[in-house]
Scaffold this motif. Structure first.
Motif, PDB file in Angstrom:
ATOM      1  N   THR B  41       0.831  -1.203   0.000  1.00 21.24           N
ATOM      2  CA  THR B  41       0.000   0.000   0.000  1.00 21.24           C
ATOM      3  C   THR B  41       0.866   1.253   0.000  1.00 21.24           C
ATOM      4  OG1 THR B  41      -1.791  -1.153   1.113  1.00 21.24           O
ATOM      5  CG2 THR B  41      -1.769   1.248   1.289  1.00 21.24           C
ATOM      6  N   GLN B  80      -7.025   0.429  -1.173  1.00 17.98           N
ATOM      7  CA  GLN B  80      -7.329  -0.795  -0.442  1.00 17.98           C
ATOM      8  C   GLN B  80      -8.539  -0.609   0.465  1.00 17.98           C
ATOM      9  OE1 GLN B  80      -4.010  -2.232   1.857  1.00 17.98           O
ATOM     10  NE2 GLN B  80      -5.102  -4.029   2.570  1.00 17.98           N
ATOM     11  N   ASP B 156      -5.044  -1.521  -5.531  1.00 22.57           N
ATOM     12  CA  ASP B 156      -4.488  -2.015  -4.271  1.00 22.57           C
ATOM     13  C   ASP B 156      -5.449  -3.042  -3.685  1.00 22.57           C
ATOM     14  OD1 ASP B 156      -2.925  -2.371  -2.084  1.00 22.57           O
ATOM     15  OD2 ASP B 156      -3.128  -0.329  -1.293  1.00 22.57           O
ATOM     16  N   GLU B 157      -5.096  -4.292  -3.804  1.00 21.35           N
ATOM     17  CA  GLU B 157      -5.919  -5.397  -3.317  1.00 21.35           C
ATOM     18  C   GLU B 157      -7.374  -5.270  -3.771  1.00 21.35           C
ATOM     19  OE1 GLU B 157      -4.908  -7.319  -0.080  1.00 21.35           O
ATOM     20  OE2 GLU B 157      -2.994  -6.330   0.245  1.00 21.35           O
TER      21      GLU B 157
HETATM   22 MG    MG Z   1      -2.013  -2.766   1.851  1.00 26.34          MG
END
Ligand code: MG
Ligand code: ATP
Lengths: 381, 297
Positions: B41, B80, B156-157
C-alpha cells in the motif's frame, strides 16, 4: 463545474442524506428559538419607568415649570440632553424612549392657554408605539397642569372643551430611526440564540464529515485527484458556509413569518449572516483536527462548543449573565455572532456599527482555520 | 510507463519501503505480492503521490513528480480501503469522482455509465452504497478509478473480502482493461489471480523486492520440484529402488523437476498406473521459499 463547487455540492448532498445532521442544523435551532422565546415570555413584559430625555430650548420660567412637572412624574426617568444631536443619539442607541424638545415659544403658548400652539417636539422611534402612547398622556398632563385656568374647568374636561381650551397639547412627532435596547418580543432574543445553535450544529456536522472522510478513504481519492489541497479544504469550507447561511436564512424566514421578527436594513443583516458563518467555518476546521477518530472529535467538539455557547449567551440572554461570565464571553465567537445577529435583526445597527463584530468574527474564523490547516498538514506526511 | 528507483519511505522508526526499484512498461500488468505489512500500500501511495518519499525517484508517463496534476490525470487508483461515499448512490459516486477529473456534461454521463456497466452495477446504480454487499462495493471502488479513463491503474488489493463469484467478475474486468492497453499495477495476497493476471510479479517483504520476474521464470527459479504421487494397478516394479522418493504399498511419492520423464520411463518399462497426481509448483511455493511464509500468515 469548478472543482471547489463540485466538492461543496457533494458535501451538501451528503448533509441532505444525513437525517440526524439535518436535525441538528435546521430543526433543533428552530425548536430552541421557539421554546426559549415562549419560556422568556413572562419575563420581559411591561416597562415600569420610561426613560426620556429633555431639551429645553425655550428657557423660560414657564418651560422650566413644564419640565419640572415631567421630572416629578413617577412614571418617567428624566435625563437632560446637552443638545439635539446628543439626544437623538441616545434615542438611536435605545437608551431612552424619546427626546422631548421644548421649543422656543412654549411659555407663550402655555400662558396664552393655546395648547394647540404648544411648541413641543417628540423625537422617537415610532415603532415603540406602546411606550409613546404612555408618554403622550404624561406630556399632556404636564402641559395642562401648567396652564392657569379657572378652578371648575380644571376638574371637568368637558368644561375646558366648552371654553375653547384644547384637551391635549400639540405635539410634533419626529421619527428618529433605529435603536432599541430591549426586544419587542421574547422571540427577538430567542431567534439569535437559536441561530447560534444552528451554527454550532453545522460546525459539529462538518467537522465530523472531515473525520469520516479521512477514515473512509474517500479523502485519499480526493487527494489522488488533480486538485490542490487548497481546493479540497476550500470545498469543505464553502459547503459548511453555505449550510450555515441556509440555517440562518431558514430561521429568519420562520421568525419573520410566524414570530413577528422585523429585521432592519438587509445589507448589514446579510453581512452579519456572512461573517457569523465565516467565523464558524474556521472553528469547524479547527475542531475537525482536535482528535483522530470520530468519537474524539465528536465529544471534544461538542464539549468545546457547549462552553463557547454557555459563555457566549446561547443558553441565557447575555444581560442576565453574571458580569464575570460576560467578560469571558468576549472570547467566544458565539457571543459575537449573537451580538451581531441581534444587532441587525432588531437593534437596527448600521453598517458602521456591524463592522467591529463582523470583522471580529471573520478574524476568529481566519485564525482558527489557519491553525486547523496547520494541524492537518502536520498530521499528513 | 512507470520507473521507480531506490524508493524509500519510513514512518517514524518503521521502515515501510526500502530501496524499491522497478519498471512497468506501457500496457503491462505488474503485480506486487507480499504478506501483510510488506509495503504494498505504501508503494501504491508513493506512486499516486499521496505520501512523499524520503528518497528515490518516481517517473510516470515521463514526468517525475506524481503530485503534479498532469500526472494525476493519467492515474486511476482503487485504494485498499473502500473509498466511497456510503450515503450517495453508486452513480452519484461515479459522477462525483469523474467531475473531479474535469469531466462534465454528456461525456461525464457516458463515462460513468460505462464504468458502472463495466463492473456490472448498472442495475443498482441508483441505490446508496450503504446497501451494497462487500463485493459490490469493491467493484464500485474499481469503477470509480476508471471513470476518467486513465492509462495507468493502481489497484491495491482489488479482490480483498470478495466472494469467488465477484472475484471472477473482477478478474475478468481487470483482464479486459489489460487487453485494452491499460498499464496496471496490482497488489494482492491472492496468488492465483496474480498468476493469471500479471505479466511480471515482484515478491516484496519488509519493504524490499525479493524477486522480480515473469510468473513462469519465478516458478522455474524459486518454485522447487513438482510433487508427484503415483498409484500402481499392481505391485510396484522390483527395480523401483533406483528411483527417488518413497514407496509405501502400491503408492509412490517423489519430488522432481522432471516428473514426466520418470513417468514416461516407467510406462515404457510396462508399469500400470491406477492414478497419477502432479502438483506443479506455483507462486505459492515461490512465495514460501522466498519469504518463509504463506501469503496470508
Ligand atoms: Mg495494503
Ligand atoms: N501511516 C502510517 N504510519 C505508520 N506506519 C505505517 C503507516 N502506513 C504504513 N505503515 C507501516 O508501513 C509498513 C507497510 O505497510 P503497508 O500498508 O504498505 O503494507 P501492505 O503491504 O499494504 O500490507 P497489507 O497487505 O496488510 O495491506 C507496515 O509496517 C505499516 O505498519
Amino acid at each position: 463545474m469548478p472543482a471547489i463547487l463540485t466538492l461543496a455540492a457533494k458535501d451538501l448532498m451528503l448533509l441532505w442524506r444525513d437525517k440526524a445532521a439535518l436535525f441538528w442544523v435546521f430543526l433543533f435551532p428552530v425548536a430552541v428559538a421557539v421554546l426559549f422565546g415562549v419560556m422568556f415570555g413572562g419575563g420581559l413584559r411591561g416597562v415600569a419607568v420610561l426613560p426620556v430625555m429633555l431639551l429645553d430650548q425655550d428657557g423660560t420660567p414657564g418651560s422650566r415649570a413644564f419640565v419640572k412637572s415631567l421630572e416629578e412624574s413617577p412614571a418617567l426617568k428624566v435625563q437632560h440632553a446637552a443638545d439635539l444631536e446628543a439626544g437623538d443619539a441616545a434615542v438611536r442607541r435605545g437608551q431612552v424612549v424619546a427626546l422631548l424638545v421644548a421649543r422656543a415659544g412654549l411659555d407663550k403658548a402655555l400662558s396664552g392657554k393655546k395648547l394647540d400652539e404648544a411648541a413641543l417636539e417628540l423625537r422617537a422611534d415610532p415603532s415603540r408605539r406602546a411606550e409613546l402612547g404612555v408618554l403622550r398622556g404624561l406630556i399632556a398632563e404636564a402641559a395642562i397642569a401648567n396652564i392657569v385656568v379657572p378652578q371648575p374647568m380644571e376638574l371637568v374636561p368637558g368644561l375646558r372643551a366648552a371654553a375653547g381650551v384644547p384637551t391635549a397639547p400639540r405635539l410634533d412627532v419626529v421619527a428618529v430611526a433605529g435603536g432599541r435596547d430591549r426586544p419587542r418580543t421574547p422571540f427577538e432574543l430567542s431567534f439569535p440564540a437559536g441561530m447560534a445553535w444552528g451554527l454550532i450544529g453545522c460546525v459539529a456536522t462538518f467537522a465530523l464529515s472531515i473525520v469520516r472522510e479521512r477514515q473512509a478513504g474517500t479523502f485519499l481519492r480526493l487527494r489522488a485527484a488533480p486538485l490542490s489541497r487548497g481546493d479540497i479544504l476550500a470545498g469543505k469550507a464553502l459547503a459548511c458556509w453555505l449550510a450555515c447561511m441556509a440555517e440562518l436564512l431558514l430561521l429568519l424566514a420562520v421568525g419573520m413569518l410566524f414570530f413577528k421578527i422585523r429585521p432592519g436594513a438587509p445589507g448589514p443583516l446579510l453581512a452579519a449572516f456572512a461573517a457569523s458563518s465565516a467565523g464558524f467555518v474556521g472553528l469547524m476546521m479547527l475542531l475537525s483536527q482536535v482528535g483522530r477518530g470520530e468519537m474524539a472529535v465528536a465529544s471534544a467538539g461538542w464539549a468545546v462548543m457547549l462552553v463557547l455557547a454557555m459563555f457566549g449567551g446561547a443558553m441565557m440572554p447575555y444581560f442576565l449573565m453574571p458580569e464575570w461570565m460576560q467578560d469571558l464571553g468576549q472570547l467566544s465567537p458565539v457571543r459575537w455572532a449573537i451580538m451581531v445577529l441581534e444587532g441587525t435583526l432588531w437593534r437596527g445597527l448600521s453598517w458602521r456599527e456591524v463592522l467591529r463584530p463582523c470583522s471580529t468574527l471573520v478574524g476568529i474564523g481566519l485564525m482558527s482555520f489557519t491553525i486547523g490547516v496547520m494541524l492537518l498538514r502536520r498530521r499528513a506526511t | 510507463m512507470i520507473r521507480v528507483r531506490n524508493l524509500c519511505k519510513s514512518f517514524g522508526a518503521r521502515v515501510a519501503v526500502e530501496g524499491l526499484s522497478f519498471d512497468v512498461d506501457p500496457g503491462e500488468s505488474f503485480g506486487l505480492l507480499g504478506p501483510n505489512g510488506a509495503g504494498k500500500t505504501t508503494t501504491m501511495h508513493l506512486l499516486a503521490g499521496l505520501v512523499a518519499p524520503d528518497s528515490g525517484e518516481i517517473e510516470i508517463a515521463n514526468m517525475t513528480d506524481p503530485t503534479r496534476k498532469a500526472v494525476r490525470r493519467n492515474l486511476g487508483i482503487a485504494p485498499q480501503v473502500l473509498a466511497l461515499y456510503e450515503d450517495l448512490t453508486a452513480e452519484q459516486n461515479a459522477l462525483f469522482f469523474g467531475r473531479l477529473y474535469g469531466l462534465g456534461g454528456a461525456k461525464l454521463d457516458q463515462h460513468a455509465a460505462w464504468a458502472l456497466d463495466f463492473v456490472g452495477l448498472s442495475e443498482r446504480k441508483r441505490d446508496p452504497v450503504r446497501t451494497f454487499s462487500g463485493g459490490m462495493a469493491r467493484r464500485l471502488n474499481l469503477a470509480c478509478a476508471l471513470v476518467h479513463n486513465p492509462p495507468v491503474l493502481l489497484l491495491d488489493e482489488p479482490m480483498a473480502g470478495v466472494d469467488p463469484q465477484s472475484r471472477n467478475l473482477l478478474l475478468e474486468n481487470i483482464r479486459h482493461l489489460k487487453a485494452h492497453g491499460r498499464t496496471i499495477v496490482y497488489s494482492s495476497h491472492y496468488l492465483a489471480e496474480a498468476e493469471q493476471l500479471c505479466d511480471r510479479v515482484a515478491i516484496v517483504d519488509d519493504g524490499r523486492i525479493l524477486a522480480l520476474d515473469t510468473v513462469e521464470d519465478l516458478v522455474a527459479s524459486y518454485g522447487g520440484p513438482a510433487q508427484v504421487e503415483v498409484e500402481f494397478a499392481g505391485p510396484p516394479p522390483a527395480w523401483m529402488g533406483d528411483l527417488p522418493g518413497n514407496v509405501a504399498g502400491r503408492t509412490w511419492q517423489f519430488q522432481s523437476d522432471d516428473p514426466l520423464g520418470y513417468l514416461a520411463r516407467l510406462s515404457a518399462e510396462g508399469a500400470d498406473f491406477l492414478s497419477v497426481r502432479v502438483d506443479a509448483p506455483g507462486l505459492e511455493s515461490v512465495f514460501l521459499s522466498l519469504t518463509g511464509r504463506r501469503p496470508r500468515d
